[in-house]
Enzyme design. Structure first.
Site, PDB file in Angstrom:
ATOM      1  N   HIS A 156      37.535  47.490  39.074  1.00  0.00           N
ATOM      2  CA  HIS A 156      38.850  46.891  38.787  1.00  0.00           C
ATOM      3  C   HIS A 156      39.006  46.638  37.276  1.00  0.00           C
ATOM      4  O   HIS A 156      39.118  45.491  36.824  1.00  0.00           O
ATOM      5  CB  HIS A 156      38.918  45.577  39.571  1.00  0.00           C
ATOM      6  CG  HIS A 156      40.273  44.955  39.706  1.00  0.00           C
ATOM      7  ND1 HIS A 156      41.110  44.752  38.635  1.00  0.00           N
ATOM      8  CD2 HIS A 156      40.925  44.483  40.790  1.00  0.00           C
ATOM      9  CE1 HIS A 156      42.203  44.162  39.066  1.00  0.00           C
ATOM     10  NE2 HIS A 156      42.121  43.993  40.372  1.00  0.00           N
ATOM     11  N   GLU A 260      42.161  51.347  37.891  1.00  0.00           N
ATOM     12  CA  GLU A 260      40.953  51.092  38.684  1.00  0.00           C
ATOM     13  C   GLU A 260      40.527  52.349  39.437  1.00  0.00           C
ATOM     14  O   GLU A 260      41.256  52.841  40.285  1.00  0.00           O
ATOM     15  CB  GLU A 260      41.249  49.972  39.691  1.00  0.00           C
ATOM     16  CG  GLU A 260      41.945  48.765  39.072  1.00  0.00           C
ATOM     17  CD  GLU A 260      42.482  47.794  40.116  1.00  0.00           C
ATOM     18  OE1 GLU A 260      41.933  47.733  41.228  1.00  0.00           O
ATOM     19  OE2 GLU A 260      43.470  47.100  39.820  1.00  0.00           O
TER      20      GLU A 260
HETATM   21  C1  BG6 Z   1      44.830  44.685  42.176  1.00  0.00           C
HETATM   22  C2  BG6 Z   1      45.697  44.678  43.397  1.00  0.00           C
HETATM   23  O1  BG6 Z   1      43.838  45.652  42.316  1.00  0.00           O
HETATM   24  O2  BG6 Z   1      44.220  43.401  42.023  1.00  0.00           O
HETATM   25  C3  BG6 Z   1      46.725  43.584  43.261  1.00  0.00           C
HETATM   26  O3  BG6 Z   1      46.302  45.946  43.564  1.00  0.00           O
HETATM   27  C4  BG6 Z   1      46.060  42.236  43.006  1.00  0.00           C
HETATM   28  O4  BG6 Z   1      47.528  43.525  44.428  1.00  0.00           O
HETATM   29  C5  BG6 Z   1      45.134  42.362  41.813  1.00  0.00           C
HETATM   30  O5  BG6 Z   1      47.041  41.252  42.775  1.00  0.00           O
HETATM   31  C6  BG6 Z   1      44.370  41.087  41.459  1.00  0.00           C
HETATM   32  O6  BG6 Z   1      43.625  40.618  42.526  1.00  0.00           O
HETATM   33  P1  BG6 Z   1      42.794  39.277  42.402  1.00  0.00           P
HETATM   34  O7  BG6 Z   1      42.206  39.010  43.744  1.00  0.00           O
HETATM   35  O8  BG6 Z   1      41.716  39.522  41.364  1.00  0.00           O
HETATM   36  O9  BG6 Z   1      43.753  38.219  41.954  1.00  0.00           O
END
Ligand code: BG6
Length: 293
Positions: A156, A260
């Site tokens: 991510h 990602e």
């Molecule tokens: C992204 C998702 O990968 O991560 C989003 O597609 C999400 O929908 C984002 O809001 C952040 O996620 P988190 O759990 O780290 O707040």
């Protein structure tokens, strides 16, 4: 202090680039070029300890991406403390002058209650002599009960950019994507590059192994290369969602974009004894050097 009592491991390369990896999450929190310029975004409000994942850098989403299953959002690997793996099985030998660290995550008794599969997850984070950052994940099914398991996955990555309105993402044109903002309905990308004018949260499917993030103002291009990871998520929360996140500054969405490398649409299935490899390679180059090839 024993090496596994450390908070983080710092990798340094002779020409000056560096990277930092937190044991919490097996999470890369910094990647700097040879001038000491930070290339990854980490929120000023990030919390570097349990139970929240660190907001920024490269969280690892495993064994579940987002809410594609019954586990907590993005799985639990990003909320666990990993160990330094002092005795990794043979990886391809890195070229000389490559700084690297090997980490390992195995499920605890508690983890097995929420995801009843035994696994060994080995992560190598390496910094090449030229300053490229390389992450290799090797996940093995160590179930003794003969059962296969399936998972979804994402690196991510939060890239640090000058201004979201100055950025475009190339390599995803004409592809199909699932729009997370429209109940994951399927669309086909029509633009010749992705630009950002509002919240964007999409899963591009079956993407090429190379994607470029071009920052016009900085005149810098990030090149993402990936292996074993067919999909790519592109995310920017924009102003409203930014305000709703407690560990993210109201204006910080302007300085970051997530691209990602992921395996989402078709989960990865491993039989006992089988291993999967997922690779991410990041480089940052002056845009004038980037030919798009
Ligand atoms: C992204 C998702 O990968 O991560 C989003 O597609 C999400 O929908 C984002 O809001 C952040 O996620 P988190 O759990 O780290 O707040």
């Amino acid at each position: 202090k024993g090496v596994n009592d450390l908070d983080k491991v710092v990798l340094r390369e002779v020409r000056g680039s560096s990277a930092e990896v937190y044991l919490y999450g097996g999470h890369v929190t910094s990647w700097k070029d040879e001038h000491g310029d930070e290339l990854l975004f980490v929120s000023n409000k990030a919390i570097f300890k349990s139970p929240k994942a660190i907001r920024g850098g490269i969280p690892i989403c495993f064994p579940q991406f987002s809410n594609f299953g019954n586990l907590e959002q993005h799985g639990f690997a990003r909320n666990r403390t990993w160990c330094v793996d002092n005795d990794p099985p043979p990886f391809p030998v890195p070229t000389s002058n490559t700084a690297y660290v090997d980490l390992i995550l195995k499920p605890t008794e508690e983890d097995l209650k929420i995801w009843p599969h035994s696994f060994e997850y080995r992560l190598r984070v390496a910094l090449s002599p030229g300053g490229d950052l390389m992450l290799t994940s090797r996940i093995r099914n160590t179930n003794a009960d003969g059962k296969s398991f399936s998972f979804t996955f994402a690196y991510h990555t939060y890239f640090k950019i000058s201004d979201i309105s100055e950025v475009r993402v190339e390599g995803l044109e004409t592809l199909d994507y699932l729009d997370n903002l429209q109940d994951r309905a399927r669309f086909t990308e029509q633009g010749d590059a992705i630009v950002f004018e509002s919240e964007l949260d999409r899963i591009y499917l079956g993407t090429p192994s190379k994607i470029a993030i071009i920052d016009h103002e900085k005149k810098r291009t990030f090149v993402v290369r990936k292996g074993g990871l067919p999909d790519a998520v592109v995310w920017n929360p924009w102003d409203k969602k930014a305000k709703a996140m407690s560990d993210f500054g109201d204006d910080e969405y302007k300085r970051m974009v997530c691209v990602e490398a992921a395996a989402i649409e078709k989960p990865v299935t491993l039989k006992p004894g089988e291993e999967w490899t997922g690779k991410l390679e990041l480089s940052a180059v002056p845009s004038s050097y980037y030919s798009g090839q």
